[in-house]
Design a protein around this motif. Structure first.
Motif, PDB file in Angstrom:
ATOM      1  N   ALA A  98       0.908  -1.405  -0.035  1.00 24.97           N
ATOM      2  CA  ALA A  98      -0.088   0.130   0.089  1.00 24.97           C
ATOM      3  C   ALA A  98       0.838   1.273   0.098  1.00 24.97           C
ATOM      4  O   ALA A  98       2.037   1.327   0.465  1.00 24.97           O
ATOM      5  N   ALA A  99       0.427   2.298  -0.402  1.00 21.71           N
ATOM      6  CA  ALA A  99       1.117   3.563  -0.331  1.00 21.71           C
ATOM      7  C   ALA A  99       0.337   4.479   0.454  1.00 21.71           C
ATOM      8  O   ALA A  99      -0.867   5.231   0.390  1.00 21.71           O
ATOM      9  N   VAL A 100       0.511   4.205   1.729  1.00 21.05           N
ATOM     10  CA  VAL A 100      -0.044   4.708   3.015  1.00 21.05           C
ATOM     11  C   VAL A 100       0.308   6.034   3.019  1.00 21.05           C
ATOM     12  O   VAL A 100       1.672   6.575   2.835  1.00 21.05           O
ATOM     13  N   ALA A 101      -0.552   7.057   3.456  1.00 14.79           N
ATOM     14  CA  ALA A 101      -0.179   8.369   3.612  1.00 14.79           C
ATOM     15  C   ALA A 101       0.474   8.486   4.750  1.00 14.79           C
ATOM     16  O   ALA A 101       0.369   7.941   5.874  1.00 14.79           O
ATOM     17  N   ASP A 102       1.709   9.253   4.507  1.00 13.32           N
ATOM     18  CA  ASP A 102       2.619   9.627   5.803  1.00 13.32           C
ATOM     19  C   ASP A 102       2.054  10.335   6.848  1.00 13.32           C
ATOM     20  O   ASP A 102       2.220  10.075   7.942  1.00 13.32           O
ATOM     21  N   TRP A 103       0.880  11.070   6.496  1.00 11.47           N
ATOM     22  CA  TRP A 103       0.377  12.116   7.409  1.00 11.47           C
ATOM     23  C   TRP A 103      -1.044  11.994   7.208  1.00 11.47           C
ATOM     24  O   TRP A 103      -1.425  11.858   6.296  1.00 11.47           O
TER      25      TRP A 103
END
Ligand code: CTP
Ligand code: CA
Length: 228
Positions: A98-103
């Protein structure tokens, strides 16, 4: 060919795969997201299932169909994704694609943000999201015996990815060059450099191939890992 055909080298193994972007709400009608399509994570889940694994795919919002033979848990935010992944432990294999949102937005508004009319522009404050890959890599007795992450980098790809592997404590990192010259983020092909340890002798360089082919190569590599 049909799902039930073919050898089942991963029969009896439980796998959890993350895929897609996360959406981090600003207010009831707005969110922060990224360009992840979910193609790579979904393809990996499908291939693991085809190899006989019991697969749960924890997916952020995507437009892809659910892969055949896979249990799908749909989530929106990074915090929901972490909780869903932890709910699947213990497992033998974890692949974090997944491209998890960093913030995330620190204070999500309960009502739609409105223009004030006097030109005042809202300032968003952010909080750091939990790192799902790092969390499960250090999950103690619940840690999957094989934890695989991705690293999308635009420069110094291999150095950054090796540092990422050491920092997060996963077993393998699939480094992916998403710089302007490859432009693969959200696209159909990936050029993978597999980092299998701190020793570069364990690295593998895979030719540029489709995300389905990357998924097949990874599942073949996972099968070899469990059978050697
Ligand atoms: N990842 C995760 N949870 C996060 C951030 C990342 O599980 N909150 C996982 C991704 O699924 C991927 C790996 O960590 O497998 C690397 O993600 P990446 O965004 O490249 O790494 P970051 O540590 O977030 O570093 P940066 O974005 O600053 O390069
Ligand atoms: Ca990141």
């Amino acid at each position: 060919f049909a799902l039930q055909d073919g050898p089942k080298p991963l029969a009896g193994k439980k796998a959890v795969v993350t895929s897609g972007p996360t959406h981090e709400p600003i207010d009831p009608v707005r969110f922060i997201a990224n360009r992840s399509s979910g193609k790579q994570g979904h393809a990996i889940a499908a291939e693991l299932a085809r190899a006989g694994a019991d697969v749960t795919l924890v997916s952020g919002p995507v437009t892809l169909p659910n892969p055949a033979g896979v249990r799908v848990v749909q989530v929106e935010t990074a915090q929901e994704m972490l909780a869903a992944v932890q709910g699947q432990l213990p497992a033998d294999i974890a692949v974090c694609a997944a491209a998890v949102a960093d913030w995330r937005v620190l204070h999500r508004a309960d009502q739609k943000l409105k223009k004030t009319g006097d030109g005042v522009i809202p300032a968003l404050q952010f909080a750091e999201n939990p790192d799902i890959l790092a969390t499960i890599s250090t999950a103690g007795p619940n840690r999957p015996s094989l934890v695989v992450g991705f690293a999308a980098e635009t420069e110094n790809v291999v150095d950054h990815a090796r540092a990422k592997r050491d920092r997060k404590g996963c077993d393998w990192i699939l480094a992916n060059n998403v710089g302007p010259e490859t432009g693969t983020f959200g696209g159909d092909n990936n050029e993978i450099h597999l980092i299998g340890g701190s020793d570069p002798a364990r690295d593998e360089i895979w030719p540029r191939q489709s995300k389905t082919a990357v998924a097949r190569s990874l599942v073949a590599r996972i099968t070899r890992h469990f059978n050697s």
